[in-house]
Design a protein around this motif. Sequence first.
Motif, short mmCIF file in Angstrom:
data_model
loop_
_atom_site.label_atom_id
_atom_site.label_comp_id
_atom_site.label_asym_id
_atom_site.label_seq_id
_atom_site.Cartn_x
_atom_site.Cartn_y
_atom_site.Cartn_z
N GLN A 1 0.85 -1.18 0.00
CA GLN A 1 0.00 0.00 0.00
C GLN A 1 0.89 1.23 0.00
N GLY A 2 0.53 2.22 -0.80
CA GLY A 2 1.37 3.42 -0.84
C GLY A 2 0.53 4.68 -0.96
N PHE A 3 1.12 5.81 -0.58
CA PHE A 3 0.45 7.09 -0.76
C PHE A 3 0.77 7.58 -2.15
N GLY A 4 -0.27 7.94 -2.90
CA GLY A 4 -0.04 8.38 -4.27
C GLY A 4 -0.98 9.50 -4.67
N GLY A 5 -1.26 9.58 -5.97
CA GLY A 5 -2.01 10.72 -6.52
C GLY A 5 -0.97 11.73 -6.98
N LYS A 6 -1.12 12.19 -8.21
CA LYS A 6 -0.07 13.05 -8.78
C LYS A 6 0.12 14.35 -8.01
N GLY A 7 -0.97 14.92 -7.50
CA GLY A 7 -0.85 16.18 -6.76
C GLY A 7 0.00 16.00 -5.51
N ALA A 8 -0.39 15.06 -4.68
CA ALA A 8 0.33 14.82 -3.43
C ALA A 8 1.76 14.37 -3.72
N ASN A 9 1.94 13.54 -4.74
CA ASN A 9 3.30 13.07 -5.06
C ASN A 9 4.23 14.25 -5.37
N GLN A 10 3.76 15.14 -6.21
CA GLN A 10 4.61 16.27 -6.62
C GLN A 10 4.89 17.20 -5.44
N CYS A 11 3.89 17.34 -4.58
CA CYS A 11 4.05 18.19 -3.40
C CYS A 11 5.09 17.59 -2.45
N VAL A 12 5.00 16.28 -2.23
CA VAL A 12 5.96 15.60 -1.34
C VAL A 12 7.36 15.64 -1.95
N ALA A 13 7.45 15.47 -3.27
CA ALA A 13 8.77 15.51 -3.93
C ALA A 13 9.44 16.87 -3.69
N ALA A 14 8.66 17.95 -3.80
CA ALA A 14 9.22 19.30 -3.58
C ALA A 14 9.57 19.50 -2.11
N ALA A 15 8.70 19.02 -1.21
CA ALA A 15 8.93 19.20 0.24
C ALA A 15 10.22 18.49 0.66
N ARG A 16 10.46 17.31 0.11
CA ARG A 16 11.67 16.55 0.50
C ARG A 16 12.95 17.27 0.10
N LEU A 17 12.86 18.09 -0.95
CA LEU A 17 14.05 18.83 -1.38
C LEU A 17 14.26 20.08 -0.53
N GLY A 18 13.28 20.37 0.32
CA GLY A 18 13.43 21.52 1.23
C GLY A 18 12.45 22.65 0.96
N ALA A 19 11.50 22.44 0.05
CA ALA A 19 10.55 23.52 -0.25
C ALA A 19 9.47 23.60 0.83
N GLU A 20 9.07 24.86 1.16
CA GLU A 20 7.87 25.06 1.97
C GLU A 20 6.71 24.86 1.01
N THR A 21 5.85 23.90 1.30
CA THR A 21 4.78 23.56 0.35
C THR A 21 3.41 23.59 1.01
N ALA A 22 2.38 23.81 0.21
CA ALA A 22 1.00 23.64 0.67
C ALA A 22 0.26 22.86 -0.40
N LEU A 23 -0.65 22.01 0.05
CA LEU A 23 -1.45 21.21 -0.87
C LEU A 23 -2.91 21.63 -0.73
N ILE A 24 -3.58 21.79 -1.86
CA ILE A 24 -5.02 22.07 -1.85
C ILE A 24 -5.66 20.83 -2.45
#
Length: 310
Positions: free
Chosen positions: A39-62
């Motif tokens: 089982q994994g967390f997915g969905g393109k929106g959340a994936n891209q947000c998490v990818a940016a956050a891991r690199l150090g970005a301050e992110t928000a998801l709607i």
Amino acid sequence: MEVSKPRVVVVGSCMIDLVSYAPRLPRAGETLTGRKFQQGFGGKGANQCVAAARLGAETALIARLGDDSFGHEYLKALNKEGVQTGYVSITKEMHTGMAQIVVAECGENQIVIVPGANRNLCVEDVQLAKETIEAAKVLLFQLETPVEATLAALKLAKGKGKRIVNAAPAVLKDTALFTESDIFCINETEAEELLKIPVKSIEDGYKAAEKFRDLGCSAIVITLGSQGAILSTQEDPTPYHIPVKKVQPVDTTGAGDAFLGAMAYYMAYHPQLSLKEIVHRACSVATISVQSPGTQSSFPYRNELPDALL
Ligand code: ADP
């Protein structure tokens, strides 16, 4: 507590990936016994947000989650990643978006997606997040959530942050997405689907980029898997190829999401870099991700990056 302003804002989907590994794909009406389940967390929106956050970005998801155990778990996971979730709402009487995936030993797969709560993402959700959207340096959109909400957010952000539209999956419900984005980004199969021309080689990629520019895209990025990416912009229209390092891929799922999250991070935090250099670095981050299994689990953290990619 003062919450810092997110530089990267994503309007998009959350899905739970339920992946069954079987000797082969089942035939219609057949029940097969699989070997493994994940089982994994997915969905393109959340994936891209998490990818940016891991690199150090301050992110928000709607985004929208369902009122089930998956939704509540997903919210916790996003918070753990440091994503601001003030505009991720739990939708009563809806289930969380689900992607049911069967992977056969030969590598073929079958996927059924049920969007669930993602379908409820609406213009009002975008209006509530107006200040956050208007303050973002970079905004990311995909096509797994209703286009009305996407268009509303694109309008709010016009002339403010850079708006990246990732046309995935390739079901374009409104051609305004070509002209309303600052960067239109797509992979080779999606480009083939939208343009109805083959996009296999780098030469094909050049032709496809020109076609997207003719359709009104001010900048276009086409990712080509192991062949890297093609970039063409209004200022520098001759399509430009960005190659990637040759590696032995372990699992390429989510490579495009790793690329987009990284692109948003570099645009938001290194705005002095040229778009060519940004695409080059984003390709390198995505190439790191294909060397680990899973989708979000393969996205690198900042401390795993070589100095040249910081
Ligand atoms: P998607 O995941 O949307 O299908 P792509 O397959 O085009 O996207 O991959 C996005 C990026 O990931 C590529 O531009 C490249 O940088 C990287 N990538 C993907 N597959 C490979 C590979 N086999 N080897 C090296 N890099 C890869």
